[in-house]
Every structure is written in C-alpha cells, then in structure tokens.
Design a protein around this motif. Structure first.
Motif, short mmCIF file in Angstrom:
data_model
loop_
_atom_site.label_atom_id
_atom_site.label_comp_id
_atom_site.label_asym_id
_atom_site.label_seq_id
_atom_site.Cartn_x
_atom_site.Cartn_y
_atom_site.Cartn_z
N THR A 504 70.77 42.48 -6.69
CA THR A 504 69.46 41.93 -6.35
C THR A 504 68.45 42.03 -7.49
OG1 THR A 504 68.90 44.06 -5.32
CG2 THR A 504 69.72 42.32 -3.88
N ALA A 505 68.55 43.06 -8.34
CA ALA A 505 67.55 43.23 -9.41
C ALA A 505 67.68 42.16 -10.48
CB ALA A 505 67.69 44.61 -10.03
N ALA A 506 68.92 41.86 -10.90
CA ALA A 506 69.14 40.87 -11.96
C ALA A 506 70.45 40.14 -11.67
CB ALA A 506 69.19 41.54 -13.33
N PRO A 507 70.43 39.17 -10.78
CA PRO A 507 71.68 38.56 -10.32
C PRO A 507 72.34 37.68 -11.38
CG PRO A 507 69.80 37.42 -9.36
CD PRO A 507 69.25 38.62 -10.07
N ASP A 508 73.63 37.94 -11.61
CA ASP A 508 74.46 37.06 -12.44
C ASP A 508 75.06 35.98 -11.55
OD1 ASP A 508 73.89 38.83 -14.46
OD2 ASP A 508 75.84 39.85 -14.36
N LEU A 509 75.51 34.90 -12.17
CA LEU A 509 76.18 33.84 -11.42
C LEU A 509 77.61 34.24 -11.11
CD1 LEU A 509 74.95 30.71 -13.43
CD2 LEU A 509 73.85 31.87 -11.49
N GLY A 510 78.15 33.67 -10.07
CA GLY A 510 79.53 33.94 -9.68
C GLY A 510 79.66 35.14 -8.76
N ALA A 511 80.90 35.55 -8.55
CA ALA A 511 81.19 36.62 -7.60
C ALA A 511 81.03 38.01 -8.19
CB ALA A 511 82.61 36.45 -7.05
N TYR A 512 80.90 38.10 -9.53
CA TYR A 512 80.86 39.40 -10.20
C TYR A 512 79.57 39.58 -11.00
CZ TYR A 512 86.00 39.38 -9.60
OH TYR A 512 87.28 39.33 -9.10
N GLN A 513 79.03 40.77 -10.97
CA GLN A 513 78.06 41.20 -11.97
C GLN A 513 78.83 41.55 -13.24
OE1 GLN A 513 75.08 40.03 -10.65
NE2 GLN A 513 74.14 41.87 -11.53
N HIS A 514 78.23 41.31 -14.39
CA HIS A 514 78.96 41.48 -15.65
C HIS A 514 79.22 42.95 -15.96
CE1 HIS A 514 74.85 42.25 -17.12
NE2 HIS A 514 75.42 42.85 -18.16
N ILE A 515 80.23 43.18 -16.79
CA ILE A 515 80.56 44.52 -17.28
C ILE A 515 80.76 44.44 -18.78
CG2 ILE A 515 81.71 45.19 -15.12
CD1 ILE A 515 84.41 44.83 -16.69
N THR A 516 80.89 45.60 -19.40
CA THR A 516 81.27 45.67 -20.82
C THR A 516 82.78 45.76 -20.89
OG1 THR A 516 79.21 46.78 -21.41
CG2 THR A 516 81.03 46.96 -22.97
N PHE A 517 83.41 44.79 -21.53
CA PHE A 517 84.87 44.81 -21.67
C PHE A 517 85.27 45.97 -22.58
CE2 PHE A 517 85.00 39.92 -20.99
CZ PHE A 517 84.81 40.11 -19.64
N PRO A 518 86.49 46.50 -22.41
CA PRO A 518 86.92 47.64 -23.23
C PRO A 518 86.77 47.41 -24.73
CG PRO A 518 88.46 47.26 -21.46
CD PRO A 518 87.47 46.14 -21.39
N GLU A 519 87.09 46.21 -25.24
CA GLU A 519 87.00 45.96 -26.67
C GLU A 519 85.56 45.88 -27.16
OE1 GLU A 519 87.91 41.91 -24.69
OE2 GLU A 519 88.46 44.05 -24.47
N GLU A 520 84.61 45.81 -26.19
CA GLU A 520 83.21 45.75 -26.57
C GLU A 520 82.58 47.14 -26.71
OE1 GLU A 520 82.23 41.52 -24.26
OE2 GLU A 520 81.56 43.43 -23.41
N ASP A 521 83.34 48.18 -26.30
CA ASP A 521 82.78 49.54 -26.36
C ASP A 521 82.51 49.95 -27.80
OD1 ASP A 521 82.89 49.73 -23.66
OD2 ASP A 521 84.83 50.75 -23.60
#
Length: 521
Positions: A504-521
């Motif tokens: 609700t605070a910052a809605p992303d499009l689609g069924a998922y809220q975004h995450i940081t992918f492992p290679e992005e760590d």
C-alpha cells in the motif's frame, strides 16, 4: 589387364584375411566391469503406476571379450523392477557377452503396489539390486524407488464389454451425452484433503448443485486427457493458503500431471483442464498452482453473474499447451494472479463477458513452438459451423496495476467485430504493456493509446526485469520499470502481494513487489 590384376589382388587379400580370422573367444568376467552409475534412482512414482524407463551403461574396459555368467535382479522373479538387456526383457539373464572396449545398455522400469508394503507415512522406499556374476567376482548396482500412496479416482469399467464409463453432463440446464471418459464424484469424495495426493483418471465431475472443496496443502494429479468438470449449479472452492516455504509450497493447492519424475516437472499439456461449465456458480480459487495442463482453467457462461462465476486470487498458472485461462462469455475476477508460458494466450476473454484483473502478472514467454495469439486476447464473437459470426457483449474487461508482457509483440489483441447491437468495453489502467506498433498494423479507436477511457497511466515497452521467465520466476527486480507505478486506489483493494508483502505504501505493478536479486547484492 590392370583391372584383372586388381580383381585378383583384391580376391587374394579377402581369401588371406578370412583364412587368418579367428572366431571371437569370450573369457569369463573377472569382476572388473565399470558402470555409468553405482545407484539408479527411479524417482518418485505413484503406487501401481509404471515408471519412466531409466538406463544403466555397463563397460568392458579390458582388451578381452568377456562373458558375464549371470546378470540378475537380486529379488529374482519376485522383483517389482523389470530389465531389458540388449533388447531382451526379463529379470534373470545368463551368459551376457560384451566385446573388448565395448559396453551394453540395461534399461530399467518399475511398477510397485505400495499396499504390499508398510507405509505409515504414505510412502515406501523400494529397493533391489542388479547383480553381475557371483562369488568373488560379483558386482552390484543399487536400484531405488520412492513409492507414493494416493487416492485414485477413475471411471467405472464394464469387465464384460471393456467399455469405460463416460459422462452425461448438465450444461446450463441441458442434459448432454458426452464421449468424455469419467464419472461423477461420490458424496464421500467431495472434499480433497492434504492427507494423500489425489490421482484422477478421466474427468471427475462435481454433481449438480454440489461443491468440491479442496483443502490447503492438497495435491491433485491428473492422468493424460483428464481433469475436473464443475456441473450446472455446482462449485469448486480451492482453499489454499500462503506458504512460508516458496519451494515446497506446503499450504498451496497444486494441480499437475501424474508423472512425478523431474523430466516431467515443466512439460506442457500433460492433462486436460479444470472446466467450469455454463451454469456452475460461486467458484473460488485461492493460493493454487495449476501447471502443465492443456487449458489451465476453462470457464463457460454466466457473464452477468454479479459475484463472478470465478474469483481467483494469489494463484499461478504455468505451462499450458493452449491457454492459461480461457473464458467464453463468462465472468472472472482475478487478484495477484500470475500466468506464463501458454501455447496460445495466457489469458483469453472470448465471446464477450466480464473480466477484471488487478495486480496480476499476465505474460507469455512460450518458446516450444510458434504461437498465434498474444498474452492477453479479447474478442466479442464466435464463428459457428456455418461460418457465421455470433456476437456477444464484452461488458467489461479491466486490467488494473498489471504487467502484460512476453517474448512476442504485441502482447494485447482487441479483436472486435463492430456492431451497434453489442458493446466492447475495456480499459487498461496503470499497466506495463508490451505493445509496439511500429508498422502501424493496429489502427482504429481500440488502439488509440491517448484515449483515457481505454488507456490511462500505462507504461509501454519498458523492461519489467523478471528474475527468470524460463523458470516461471516472475518476481521483479530493482531495475524494473514497474516499481512504484501502481494506482494507490487499486493497491488498497489488494493490499498485499502474492508473497504476502504489503504494497500500500509504494505499490509496484503486477503480482509482486520488487526484490533485490542475488546478483544485485
């Protein structure tokens, strides 16, 4: 003269070679065989269902032709494994030959009845060995199969005529004789629990005015050309729940084929469909995975149902050889729905109807063959057997805060036959859509992207940044164009994503809220 000399020379060589040739002499084996594996795991199978065929390669690395006095299953003729050695089927073989520096294949299958063994946990680890030779020269290869107990639902069969029972269906109040093999579920079968998997042969029909309840954690498997049919006045309620382990999906309901081997885990078209007939009502699906069907869900009729014929939430549909969801003049509402990899469309709303999807990821990265249709296909007609178009109202088709994408272009198609007698209402609001019209192939008012009555707040042709489309991992990463692009009003209606993350605070499009992918760590 030269030709005559060449012929004489050639014949002389052949006579000399044949006179020097010795017959193969096979020496007894000395326990020095080598194998492609020391244990053959035949993967999990259901009781009384034949396994796939597995192979073992046996090598003779020596310079001598050898004879193996015996190749046999340790349990002999009582074994539930079956062997084929050099094309000959059996369980015990004598005097098996292998040439020097050569090898042979042994093919292995099994069919095991778990009722013959103790199975307090619903599974049994069945083992045997292939023995090569005996005494001090004996070598062994282990065979291992995990057998899963199940509840089987299958049509009746007349033992005299060998005719298998077919279904008579009530479709919208009309009795229709079909050629579909199957039977109606009994009153005792109208609740699927998570105690044992269910294996369905043919179509299991929910009787008129009855409800099939599928409890959280249930596993439902279908044989080839099988499925579930929900009859007139009947319902299916799939009551899955959020799973903390997204690999095991312990609380989700899973519908898939009956081949448990890893090679079948992502193969499309292994079974038929979940078919909601015209006249079925109040169907709900929550936290379900539907995979490897021909059509994941086929919904017919009831376009004016105020509560929707089908409400589907927090669910995933993958690897459908035709359609993920096919609606035909029906009413469907979806929230947190994820669909990918369909041979035609991931979602098709045809012959009009009423469709509403919010915070859903409807994409198509099918790569098994050429597909004719986009991820989302809408039309308002059907062509009858006389090649006449029958029209119907598309009362509404709303896609809100969705991602509609794929590996083709365009990924939406609005196939309208214009007629004053019918309506064709649709709207895409705050969606990320793949739609490139570089050759101006798509014209007319339906493709006027500046018409805010049809398109509002959308993004086109920007990267959704999915984790892995080939593996149906459609969560988005930090580079996604969908981040924080959702309409807050729609997000408040679907306040958490499919992974139970608040949006609700910052809605992303689609069924998922975004995450940081492992290679992005």
């Amino acid at each position: 003269m030269k030709r005559y000399f060449y012929i004489v020379l050639t014949l002389g060589f052949l006579i000399f070679w044949s006179s020097c040739r010795k017959d193969f002499v096979f020496s007894p084996s000395t326990g020095s065989l080598q194998f492609s594996k020391d244990t053959v795991y035949l993967d999990t199978v259901f009781t009384n269902i034949g396994s796939s065929t597995y192979n073992l390669k046996v090598y003779n690395r020596s310079d001598s032709d050898i004879l193996i006095p015996s190749v046999r299953l340790a349990l002999g003729e009582t074994s539930n494994y079956r062997l084929s050695v050099d094309g000959i089927a059996g369980k015990v073989f004598d005097n098996v030959e292998i040439l020097a520096k050569d090898s042979l294949y042994i093919f292995i299958e099994s069919t095991i009845d778990i009722n013959n063994y103790p199975n307090p946990n619903g599974t049994y680890l069945y083992t045997d060995q292939i023995e090569f030779d005996s005494g001090s020269n004996q070598q062994k290869v282990e065979l291992v199969t995990l057998v899963q107990d199940a509840i089987f639902i299958y049509p009746n069969r007349d033992n005299t005529t060998k005719v298998i029972e077919t279904l008579t269906l009530n479709i919208g109040g009309e009795i229709v004789e079909t050629e579909l093999q199957g039977r109606e579920l009994l009153p005792s079968e109208l609740t699927f629990t998570n105690e044992k998997p269910y294996v369905i042969y043919g179509f299991a029909a929910v009787p008129v005015n009855e409800t099939l309840t599928v409890e959280a954690g249930a596993r439902v498997h279908f044989h080839d050309n099988s499925g579930i049919i929900v009859s007139n006045g009947a319902s299916i309620n799939v009551n899955g729940a959020f799973s903390t382990d997204q690999e095991l999906l312990e609380n989700e309901v899973i519908f898939e084929g009956d081949r448990l081997e890893p090679n079948f885990s992502e193969v499309p078209g292994q079974w038929g469909t979940i078919w909601l007939l015209d006249g079925s009502v109040n169907n709900t699906i929550n936290y379900a995975t539907i995979k490897n069907a021909t059509v994941g869900i086929l919904s017919d009729g009831n376009p004016d149902d105020v509560n929707n014929k089908l409400n589907i939430t927090n669910s995933q549909i993958y690897n459908s050889s035709a359609f993920g969801i096919l609606g035909r003049n029906t009413s469907i509402a979806g929230e947190n729905v994820v669909i990918n990899n369909a041979g035609q469309s991931s979602f098709a709303g045809t012959i009009g109807g009423k469709y509403n999807f919010t915070h859903s990821t409807i994409v198509n990265y099918w790569n098994n063959s050429f597909r004719q249709f986009p991820s989302v296909y809408l039309n308002n007609f059907i062509i009858d057997e006389d090649n006449v178009a029958i029209l119907a109202d598309l009362n509404e088709a709303n896609f809100n805060n969705c991602i509609i994408y794929g590996n083709d272009n365009p990924e939406i198609l609005l196939d309208e036959i214009e007629d004053a007698s019918v309506v064709f209402n649709f709207k895409f609001t705050n969606c990320l859509i793949r739609f490139e019209n570089t050759n101006n192939n798509f014209t007319g008012p339906n493709y006027d992207l500046n018409d805010t009555s049809k398109y509002e707040g959308n993004l086109f042709n920007q990267d959704p940044n999915f984790l892995d489309t080939e593996l149906n991992k459609l969560i988005i990463g930090t580079e996604s164009a969908a981040i924080n692009q959702g309409n807050a009003t729609f997000a408040s209606q679907v306040s958490v994503d499919i992974l139970n993350v608040n949006r609700t605070a910052a809605p992303d499009l689609g069924a998922y809220q975004h995450i940081t992918f492992p290679e992005e760590d």
